[in-house]
Design a protein around this motif. Sequence first.
Motif, PDB file in Angstrom:
ATOM      1  N   GLY A  36       0.817  -1.215   0.000  1.00  0.00           N
ATOM      2  CA  GLY A  36       0.000   0.000   0.000  1.00  0.00           C
ATOM      3  C   GLY A  36       0.841   1.251   0.000  1.00  0.00           C
ATOM      4  N   GLU A  37       1.910   1.249   0.791  1.00  0.00           N
ATOM      5  CA  GLU A  37       2.773   2.427   0.870  1.00  0.00           C
ATOM      6  C   GLU A  37       3.489   2.683  -0.454  1.00  0.00           C
ATOM      7  OE1 GLU A  37       3.755   2.012   5.663  1.00  0.00           O
ATOM      8  OE2 GLU A  37       5.235   1.379   4.162  1.00  0.00           O
ATOM      9  N   ARG A  38       4.004   1.624  -1.057  1.00  0.00           N
ATOM     10  CA  ARG A  38       4.709   1.795  -2.330  1.00  0.00           C
ATOM     11  C   ARG A  38       3.746   2.149  -3.459  1.00  0.00           C
ATOM     12  NH1 ARG A  38       8.134  -3.373  -3.131  1.00  0.00           N
ATOM     13  NH2 ARG A  38       6.795  -4.249  -1.515  1.00  0.00           N
ATOM     14  N   LEU A  39       2.550   1.581  -3.404  1.00  0.00           N
ATOM     15  CA  LEU A  39       1.545   1.906  -4.416  1.00  0.00           C
ATOM     16  C   LEU A  39       1.162   3.379  -4.344  1.00  0.00           C
ATOM     17  CD1 LEU A  39      -0.067   0.501  -6.656  1.00  0.00           C
ATOM     18  CD2 LEU A  39      -1.870   0.055  -4.966  1.00  0.00           C
ATOM     19  N   ALA A  40       1.105   3.932  -3.135  1.00  0.00           N
ATOM     20  CA  ALA A  40       0.801   5.350  -2.986  1.00  0.00           C
ATOM     21  C   ALA A  40       1.854   6.201  -3.690  1.00  0.00           C
ATOM     22  CB  ALA A  40       0.711   5.718  -1.503  1.00  0.00           C
ATOM     23  N   ARG A  41       3.119   5.827  -3.554  1.00  0.00           N
ATOM     24  CA  ARG A  41       4.178   6.599  -4.205  1.00  0.00           C
ATOM     25  C   ARG A  41       4.106   6.464  -5.723  1.00  0.00           C
ATOM     26  NH1 ARG A  41       7.147   4.440   0.224  1.00  0.00           N
ATOM     27  NH2 ARG A  41       8.148   2.859  -1.079  1.00  0.00           N
ATOM     28  N   VAL A  42       3.831   5.258  -6.197  1.00  0.00           N
ATOM     29  CA  VAL A  42       3.775   5.036  -7.646  1.00  0.00           C
ATOM     30  C   VAL A  42       2.612   5.802  -8.265  1.00  0.00           C
ATOM     31  CG1 VAL A  42       3.346   3.312  -9.447  1.00  0.00           C
ATOM     32  CG2 VAL A  42       4.942   2.802  -7.595  1.00  0.00           C
ATOM     33  N   LEU A  43       1.422   5.644  -7.701  1.00  0.00           N
ATOM     34  CA  LEU A  43       0.237   6.257  -8.305  1.00  0.00           C
ATOM     35  C   LEU A  43       0.240   7.773  -8.145  1.00  0.00           C
ATOM     36  CD1 LEU A  43      -2.656   3.735  -7.530  1.00  0.00           C
ATOM     37  CD2 LEU A  43      -0.918   3.706  -9.328  1.00  0.00           C
ATOM     38  N   ALA A  44       0.679   8.267  -6.995  1.00  0.00           N
ATOM     39  CA  ALA A  44       0.751   9.721  -6.803  1.00  0.00           C
ATOM     40  C   ALA A  44       1.791  10.338  -7.729  1.00  0.00           C
ATOM     41  CB  ALA A  44       1.072  10.042  -5.355  1.00  0.00           C
ATOM     42  N   ARG A 106      -0.758  -9.551 -23.289  1.00  0.00           N
ATOM     43  CA  ARG A 106      -0.767  -8.570 -24.381  1.00  0.00           C
ATOM     44  C   ARG A 106      -1.225  -7.195 -23.879  1.00  0.00           C
ATOM     45  NH1 ARG A 106       0.173  -8.923 -29.696  1.00  0.00           N
ATOM     46  NH2 ARG A 106      -0.788  -7.386 -31.080  1.00  0.00           N
ATOM     47  N   GLN A 107      -2.169  -7.188 -22.952  1.00  0.00           N
ATOM     48  CA  GLN A 107      -2.622  -5.916 -22.378  1.00  0.00           C
ATOM     49  C   GLN A 107      -1.536  -5.303 -21.486  1.00  0.00           C
ATOM     50  OE1 GLN A 107      -6.973  -5.615 -21.251  1.00  0.00           O
ATOM     51  NE2 GLN A 107      -6.715  -7.841 -21.270  1.00  0.00           N
ATOM     52  N   VAL A 108      -0.786  -6.143 -20.796  1.00  0.00           N
ATOM     53  CA  VAL A 108       0.322  -5.636 -19.988  1.00  0.00           C
ATOM     54  C   VAL A 108       1.351  -4.956 -20.887  1.00  0.00           C
ATOM     55  CG1 VAL A 108       2.299  -6.315 -18.564  1.00  0.00           C
ATOM     56  CG2 VAL A 108       0.043  -7.268 -18.087  1.00  0.00           C
ATOM     57  N   ARG A 109       1.637  -5.576 -22.022  1.00  0.00           N
ATOM     58  CA  ARG A 109       2.592  -4.957 -22.949  1.00  0.00           C
ATOM     59  C   ARG A 109       2.055  -3.637 -23.514  1.00  0.00           C
ATOM     60  NH1 ARG A 109       2.457 -10.357 -25.094  1.00  0.00           N
ATOM     61  NH2 ARG A 109       4.053 -11.628 -24.069  1.00  0.00           N
ATOM     62  N   ALA A 110       0.743  -3.543 -23.650  1.00  0.00           N
ATOM     63  CA  ALA A 110       0.142  -2.323 -24.200  1.00  0.00           C
ATOM     64  C   ALA A 110       0.098  -1.191 -23.180  1.00  0.00           C
ATOM     65  CB  ALA A 110      -1.280  -2.624 -24.686  1.00  0.00           C
ATOM     66  N   HIS A 111      -0.261  -1.523 -21.931  1.00  0.00           N
ATOM     67  CA  HIS A 111      -0.538  -0.484 -20.935  1.00  0.00           C
ATOM     68  C   HIS A 111       0.563  -0.303 -19.898  1.00  0.00           C
ATOM     69  CE1 HIS A 111      -4.553  -0.298 -22.547  1.00  0.00           C
ATOM     70  NE2 HIS A 111      -4.848  -1.525 -22.167  1.00  0.00           N
ATOM     71  N   GLY A 112       1.367  -1.311 -19.648  1.00  0.00           N
ATOM     72  CA  GLY A 112       2.351  -1.249 -18.571  1.00  0.00           C
ATOM     73  C   GLY A 112       3.595  -0.473 -18.955  1.00  0.00           C
ATOM     74  N   ARG A 113       4.078   0.285 -18.005  1.00  0.00           N
ATOM     75  CA  ARG A 113       5.307   1.054 -18.200  1.00  0.00           C
ATOM     76  C   ARG A 113       6.273   0.762 -17.053  1.00  0.00           C
ATOM     77  NH1 ARG A 113       2.895   1.150 -22.170  1.00  0.00           N
ATOM     78  NH2 ARG A 113       2.199   2.916 -23.444  1.00  0.00           N
ATOM     79  N   GLU A 114       7.534   1.011 -17.279  1.00  0.00           N
ATOM     80  CA  GLU A 114       8.534   0.798 -16.240  1.00  0.00           C
ATOM     81  C   GLU A 114       8.162   1.584 -14.984  1.00  0.00           C
ATOM     82  OE1 GLU A 114      13.395   1.076 -15.577  1.00  0.00           O
ATOM     83  OE2 GLU A 114      12.482   1.687 -17.486  1.00  0.00           O
ATOM     84  N   GLY A 115       8.183   0.907 -13.851  1.00  0.00           N
ATOM     85  CA  GLY A 115       7.837   1.552 -12.589  1.00  0.00           C
ATOM     86  C   GLY A 115       6.396   1.359 -12.181  1.00  0.00           C
ATOM     87  N   CYS A 185      -5.510  -1.150   0.580  1.00  0.00           N
ATOM     88  CA  CYS A 185      -6.178   0.146   0.422  1.00  0.00           C
ATOM     89  C   CYS A 185      -6.031   1.001   1.675  1.00  0.00           C
ATOM     90  CB  CYS A 185      -7.655  -0.062   0.105  1.00  0.00           C
ATOM     91  SG  CYS A 185      -7.968  -0.699  -1.548  1.00  0.00           S
ATOM     92  N   ALA A 186      -6.130   0.383   2.853  1.00  0.00           N
ATOM     93  CA  ALA A 186      -5.959   1.130   4.093  1.00  0.00           C
ATOM     94  C   ALA A 186      -4.543   1.694   4.194  1.00  0.00           C
ATOM     95  CB  ALA A 186      -6.265   0.237   5.291  1.00  0.00           C
ATOM     96  N   ALA A 187      -3.552   0.879   3.843  1.00  0.00           N
ATOM     97  CA  ALA A 187      -2.162   1.344   3.874  1.00  0.00           C
ATOM     98  C   ALA A 187      -1.926   2.418   2.818  1.00  0.00           C
ATOM     99  CB  ALA A 187      -1.213   0.172   3.651  1.00  0.00           C
ATOM    100  N   ALA A 190      -3.397   5.688   4.116  1.00  0.00           N
ATOM    101  CA  ALA A 190      -2.604   6.221   5.218  1.00  0.00           C
ATOM    102  C   ALA A 190      -1.302   6.840   4.714  1.00  0.00           C
ATOM    103  CB  ALA A 190      -2.309   5.119   6.231  1.00  0.00           C
ATOM    104  N   ALA A 191      -0.701   6.214   3.704  1.00  0.00           N
ATOM    105  CA  ALA A 191       0.567   6.716   3.175  1.00  0.00           C
ATOM    106  C   ALA A 191       0.371   7.893   2.233  1.00  0.00           C
ATOM    107  CB  ALA A 191       1.306   5.599   2.435  1.00  0.00           C
ATOM    108  N   LEU A 192      -0.787   7.964   1.607  1.00  0.00           N
ATOM    109  CA  LEU A 192      -0.995   8.958   0.554  1.00  0.00           C
ATOM    110  C   LEU A 192      -0.875  10.382   1.076  1.00  0.00           C
ATOM    111  CD1 LEU A 192      -1.728   9.344  -2.424  1.00  0.00           C
ATOM    112  CD2 LEU A 192      -4.132   9.404  -1.733  1.00  0.00           C
ATOM    113  N   GLU A 193      -1.392  10.634   2.274  1.00  0.00           N
ATOM    114  CA  GLU A 193      -1.339  11.983   2.819  1.00  0.00           C
ATOM    115  C   GLU A 193       0.099  12.473   2.929  1.00  0.00           C
ATOM    116  OE1 GLU A 193      -2.877  14.526   6.734  1.00  0.00           O
ATOM    117  OE2 GLU A 193      -3.507  12.428   6.444  1.00  0.00           O
TER     118      GLU A 193
END
Length: 207
Positions: A36-44, A106-115, A185-187, A190-193
Amino acid sequence: MTPPATGPGPVVGHCDELLHALAPFRDQAGTAQSWGERLARVLAGGGRLLAAGNGGSAAQAQHLTAELVGRYRDDRPPFSAIALHADTSSTTAIANDYGVDEVFARQVRAHGREGDVLMLLSTSGASANLLSAAEAGREAGMSVWALTGPAPNPLAAGSDESLCVRAGSTATVQELHLVAVHMVCAAFDAALEDVLEGGSADDAADA
């Protein structure tokens, strides 16, 4: 007044199995916290989460993306999260033209990016289309996380990190996957703020 359940029948037995699996699962809470904490950094930071599963696991993956695009508890900005199986036109076209094993890869190759992050959910940990997706995600430089049933299994081995449920039934594994989704999601919230406040401070320093 509802009468108490009696005997070790399938209903009470289901609850007992869930309780038995919950204790060792709780010991892995640190993994969900870290995700959750790392996802907050990636998505933000403008990154994206891709998620996929089959059957009930597809529903769990879509639950996760809905919580991120919408909200989990408190109001917050929306973030980019895509459930790959939900694009029925793409999945059926890919399955028809390239085979079922390629529907997610195939969708991962289309939509996914490094990081970016790829989360794959599987009760068996052996679904060929998820194994192909994990390989595609690694090749794209994504972080590949697996939510699976009992380890060892091929998907856990083929991912960067895994959270594996030790339970004997598919139903119990799926139920604890939902718990894991909510823990992440809770993590995340909490990390997003802290992540957003850090971004605001950096922006101010650059101004």
